[in-house]
Design a protein around this motif. Structure first.
Motif, mmCIF file in Angstrom:
data_model
loop_
_atom_site.group_PDB
_atom_site.id
_atom_site.type_symbol
_atom_site.label_atom_id
_atom_site.label_comp_id
_atom_site.label_asym_id
_atom_site.label_seq_id
_atom_site.Cartn_x
_atom_site.Cartn_y
_atom_site.Cartn_z
ATOM 1 N N SER A 210 1.177 -1.186 -0.056
ATOM 2 C CA SER A 210 0.240 -0.032 -0.030
ATOM 3 C C SER A 210 0.834 0.633 -0.148
ATOM 4 O O SER A 210 1.870 1.326 1.137
ATOM 5 N N SER A 211 0.511 2.294 -0.838
ATOM 6 C CA SER A 211 0.922 3.922 -0.712
ATOM 7 C C SER A 211 -0.142 4.557 -0.843
ATOM 8 O O SER A 211 -1.623 4.423 -1.279
ATOM 9 N N SER B 50 -3.947 2.804 -1.304
ATOM 10 C CA SER B 50 -4.151 2.655 0.172
ATOM 11 C C SER B 50 -4.426 1.341 0.790
ATOM 12 O O SER B 50 -4.014 1.424 1.959
ATOM 13 N N LYS B 51 -5.087 0.533 -0.095
ATOM 14 C CA LYS B 51 -4.848 -1.014 0.313
ATOM 15 C C LYS B 51 -4.772 -1.997 -0.679
ATOM 16 O O LYS B 51 -5.149 -2.703 -0.118
ATOM 17 N N MET B 52 -3.819 -1.417 -0.798
ATOM 18 C CA MET B 52 -3.438 -2.969 -2.352
ATOM 19 C C MET B 52 -2.634 -3.309 -1.027
ATOM 20 O O MET B 52 -1.575 -3.256 -0.760
ATOM 21 N N ASN B 53 -2.445 -4.562 -1.900
ATOM 22 C CA ASN B 53 -1.469 -6.602 -0.898
ATOM 23 C C ASN B 53 -1.826 -7.111 -2.439
ATOM 24 O O ASN B 53 -1.333 -6.880 -3.242
ATOM 25 N N ALA B 54 -1.174 -8.025 -1.633
ATOM 26 C CA ALA B 54 -0.448 -9.104 -3.116
ATOM 27 C C ALA B 54 -0.023 -10.538 -2.489
ATOM 28 O O ALA B 54 -0.014 -10.004 -1.493
ATOM 29 N N SER B 55 -0.759 -11.241 -2.839
ATOM 30 C CA SER B 55 -0.371 -12.681 -2.687
ATOM 31 C C SER B 55 1.765 -13.148 -1.997
ATOM 32 O O SER B 55 1.759 -13.094 -3.634
ATOM 33 N N ILE B 56 1.935 -14.035 -1.886
ATOM 34 C CA ILE B 56 3.467 -14.320 -2.075
ATOM 35 C C ILE B 56 2.667 -15.825 -1.971
ATOM 36 O O ILE B 56 2.220 -16.453 -1.057
ATOM 37 N N VAL B 57 3.684 -17.025 -2.673
ATOM 38 C CA VAL B 57 3.592 -17.750 -3.032
ATOM 39 C C VAL B 57 4.827 -18.914 -2.175
ATOM 40 O O VAL B 57 5.638 -18.494 -3.090
ATOM 41 N N ALA B 58 5.129 -20.346 -1.813
ATOM 42 C CA ALA B 58 5.894 -20.583 -1.912
ATOM 43 C C ALA B 58 5.480 -22.504 -2.229
ATOM 44 O O ALA B 58 4.757 -22.755 -1.501
ATOM 45 N N VAL B 59 6.550 -23.069 -3.518
ATOM 46 C CA VAL B 59 6.110 -24.258 -3.603
ATOM 47 C C VAL B 59 7.044 -25.115 -3.474
ATOM 48 O O VAL B 59 8.148 -24.798 -3.788
ATOM 49 N N GLY C 156 6.444 -17.168 -5.913
ATOM 50 C CA GLY C 156 5.896 -16.342 -7.585
ATOM 51 C C GLY C 156 4.347 -15.335 -6.342
ATOM 52 O O GLY C 156 4.484 -15.626 -5.054
ATOM 53 N N PHE C 157 4.698 -14.566 -7.268
ATOM 54 C CA PHE C 157 3.783 -13.313 -6.484
ATOM 55 C C PHE C 157 2.839 -12.831 -7.310
ATOM 56 O O PHE C 157 2.991 -12.740 -8.743
ATOM 57 N N ASN C 158 1.805 -12.354 -6.514
ATOM 58 C CA ASN C 158 0.716 -11.246 -7.934
ATOM 59 C C ASN C 158 1.424 -10.179 -8.309
ATOM 60 O O ASN C 158 2.191 -9.778 -7.228
ATOM 61 N N SER C 159 0.767 -9.664 -9.171
ATOM 62 C CA SER C 159 1.311 -8.271 -9.595
ATOM 63 C C SER C 159 0.354 -7.087 -9.121
ATOM 64 O O SER C 159 -0.731 -8.006 -8.666
ATOM 65 N N ASN C 160 0.894 -6.153 -9.238
ATOM 66 C CA ASN C 160 0.131 -4.923 -8.088
ATOM 67 C C ASN C 160 -0.631 -4.848 -9.193
ATOM 68 O O ASN C 160 -1.188 -5.313 -10.372
ATOM 69 N N GLY C 161 -2.135 -4.291 -8.662
ATOM 70 C CA GLY C 161 -3.239 -3.844 -9.566
ATOM 71 C C GLY C 161 -3.897 -4.284 -8.943
ATOM 72 O O GLY C 161 -5.666 -4.020 -9.110
ATOM 73 N N ARG C 162 -4.247 -6.099 -8.236
ATOM 74 C CA ARG C 162 -5.445 -6.604 -8.368
ATOM 75 C C ARG C 162 -5.092 -7.263 -6.727
ATOM 76 O O ARG C 162 -3.601 -7.456 -6.105
ATOM 77 N N TYR C 163 -5.590 -7.338 -6.103
ATOM 78 C CA TYR C 163 -5.847 -7.324 -4.651
ATOM 79 C C TYR C 163 -5.338 -9.246 -4.387
ATOM 80 O O TYR C 163 -5.532 -10.196 -4.695
ATOM 81 N N ALA C 164 -4.938 -9.172 -3.030
ATOM 82 C CA ALA C 164 -4.126 -10.770 -2.920
ATOM 83 C C ALA C 164 -5.680 -11.760 -3.277
ATOM 84 O O ALA C 164 -6.287 -11.567 -2.228
ATOM 85 N N PRO C 165 -4.979 -12.602 -4.099
ATOM 86 C CA PRO C 165 -6.431 -13.827 -4.296
ATOM 87 C C PRO C 165 -6.499 -15.069 -3.002
ATOM 88 O O PRO C 165 -6.595 -16.126 -3.310
ATOM 89 N N SER C 166 -5.817 -14.843 -1.689
ATOM 90 C CA SER C 166 -5.842 -15.686 -0.294
ATOM 91 C C SER C 166 -6.964 -16.455 -0.954
ATOM 92 O O SER C 166 -6.557 -17.723 -0.942
ATOM 93 N N GLY C 167 -8.148 -16.217 -0.462
ATOM 94 C CA GLY C 167 -8.800 -16.668 -0.432
ATOM 95 C C GLY C 167 -9.011 -18.218 -1.303
ATOM 96 O O GLY C 167 -9.279 -19.641 -1.121
ATOM 97 N N ILE C 168 -9.126 -17.607 -2.726
ATOM 98 C CA ILE C 168 -9.243 -18.641 -3.510
ATOM 99 C C ILE C 168 -8.106 -19.899 -3.860
ATOM 100 O O ILE C 168 -8.279 -21.159 -3.909
ATOM 101 N N LEU C 169 -7.102 -19.175 -3.518
ATOM 102 C CA LEU C 169 -5.661 -19.655 -3.557
ATOM 103 C C LEU C 169 -5.920 -20.499 -2.436
ATOM 104 O O LEU C 169 -5.623 -22.526 -2.867
ATOM 105 N N ARG C 170 -6.137 -20.759 -1.625
ATOM 106 C CA ARG C 170 -6.228 -21.176 -0.239
ATOM 107 C C ARG C 170 -7.292 -22.587 -0.559
ATOM 108 O O ARG C 170 -7.871 -23.736 0.280
ATOM 109 N N GLU C 171 -8.251 -22.111 -0.400
ATOM 110 C CA GLU C 171 -9.410 -23.262 -1.026
ATOM 111 C C GLU C 171 -9.568 -24.047 -2.087
ATOM 112 O O GLU C 171 -10.478 -24.904 -1.896
ATOM 113 N N ARG C 172 -9.344 -23.837 -3.151
ATOM 114 C CA ARG C 172 -9.351 -24.398 -4.646
ATOM 115 C C ARG C 172 -7.791 -24.662 -5.029
ATOM 116 O O ARG C 172 -8.087 -25.432 -4.951
#
Ligand SMILES: O=C([O-])CC(=O)C(=O)O
Ligand SMILES: [Mg+2]
Length: 386
Positions: free
Chosen positions: A14-15, A25-34, A49-65
């Motif tokens: 965020s910035s 102001s609320k931007m975040n990103a997912s980081i993952v380790a395989v 890996g990590f997701n690129s800026n502009g879209r928020y961390a997709p933590s929920g669907i990463l963890r659930e699906r």
């Protein structure tokens, strides 16, 4: 050979900066380790890996699906034919099982993030930089030794006036960049024109400047703005209207005489195909900014590159959004035109390997296995906490 664990965490990027459409102001990103059981240099190989800026961390669907699908897959279903490495293509199919076509949503970001970590692991298992693996296995066997990069900034920021904007752009030139990008469309036209002229005064010519509207304009505004800037001969005019409004882009293309760029918010092969089919874009002048880390990853990106070739475009029309090392590897290994860069923002993901300074607008890549995140200390310090 198997994947023993996949972990994810959301981290803030965020910035107070803003483009014409969003603030961060609320931007975040997912980081993952395989994490794998393959040993190289005495240690198990871990892909990051990590997701690129502009879209928020997709933590929920990463963890659930998506992470469960990967961990539940049988080893033989995710390995290459000779069983010597993981297969990013087979993993893509596993991840996308039971996902309907269309309506891509946030899953493109989740899959893009995992895909990055998979490619990092695959290249580490081969003990080569990803750009070399791509050139050898998917390209023409040669790499671009240096990649064109431009400095993306010029954001709106509380209290930022013309002198501060000029100082920012001067700092990019001092860092070795030759071309810079700035945000437009967030203030009245007259004010943006003053900002553009102030930056041209620093960078010397309109050919050293791109402007980015982040999809803010309707057709009338896009044309009005295009008419107002056309005599500057800017390097490109980016994402004037809604990224999915191909007709707007087509109408604008008829009247704006110079290069345009778009595609950072198109997240699939089908969306990219529709752009090429219906948006009136010109392969002789225009640039495409699809960002694999937001759009199902490199497996999908290579399908997009094939589609482009079939339609008379080339990998040299592509300068991905996102300013990350993944796309820098793709640029060097699969011969793109270049890559975006965000000096100083979206840290620690923005910028490239330590010790590889930009010179005359080009950057070199490290000789490290994988994507090279270990060669960027601040980024690796974060990723290794996974
Ligand atoms: O401000 C943003 O969302 C980033 C962006 O469009 C770009 O880098 O082209
Ligand atoms: Mg943009």
């Amino acid at each position: 050979m198997k994947i023993v664990d996949v972990v994810e965490r959301a981290v803030p990027i965020s910035s107070n900066i803003a483009n014409a459409f969003i603030d961060f102001s609320k931007m975040n990103a997912s980081i993952v380790a395989v994490k794998t059981d393959v040993i190289r240099n005495g240690k198990p190989v871990v892909g990051y890996g990590f997701n690129s800026n502009g879209r928020y961390a997709p933590s929920g669907i990463l963890r659930e699906r998506f992470i469960p699908r990967l961990l539940e897959a049988k080893s033989e279903d995710i390995l290459n034919e000779s069983g010597t490495n993981f297969s990013p293509e087979k993993i893509f199919d596993i991840l996308m099982a039971n996902e309907k076509p269309g309506g891509h949503g946030e899953r493109t970001v989740a899959v893009g993030t995992l895909d990055m970590a998979i490619w990092d692991a695959v290249a580490k298992i081969e003990e080569v930089p990803l750009y070399k693996l791509l050139a050898d296995q998917y390209g023409d066997g040669t790499i671009d030794e240096k990649v064109f990069v431009y400095a993306a900034g010029g954001y709106y920021f509380p209290g930022k006036g013309l002198p501060e904007l000029q100082d920012e752009m001067k700092s990019y030139l001092d860092m070795g960049y030759s071309k810079v990008k700035m945000k437009v469309g967030g203030v009245p036209l007259k004010e943006d024109l003053k900002r553009i002229e102030a930056v041209i005064n620093v960078v010397g010519t309109g050919q050293n400047l791109m402007v980015d509207v982040n999809g803010r304009f309707n057709l009338e505004e896009a044309i009005e703005f295009g008419n107002a800037i056309k005599d500057y001969h800017l390097f490109w005019y980016e994402e004037a209207g809604d990224p999915l409004d191909y007709q707007l882009q087509e109408e604008l293309s008829k009247v704006y005489p110079h290069a345009m760029a778009t595609g950072e918010n198109l997240f699939s092969l089908q969306d990219a195909t529709n752009l090429i089919r219906y948006a009136g874009m010109n392969p002789k002048t225009d640039f495409l900014q699809f960002d694999c880390a937001l759009s199902y990853g490199l497996v999908e990106y290579m399908k997009i590159l094939n589609m482009l070739e079939e339609n008379g475009w080339s990998s040299r029309n592509c300068i991905p959004h996102g300013g990350h090392q993944m796309s820098l590897n793709i640029a060097a290994g699969l011969k793109l035109y270049g890559n975006e860069s965000y000096p100083g923002i979206f840290q620690p993901f923005g910028g490239f390997a330590d010790g590889h300074a930009v010179e005359d607008g080009f950057v070199t890549l490290p000789d490290a296995p994988g994507i090279g995140v270990e060669a960027k200390e601040q980024l690796y310090d974060l990723l290794k906490t996974l």
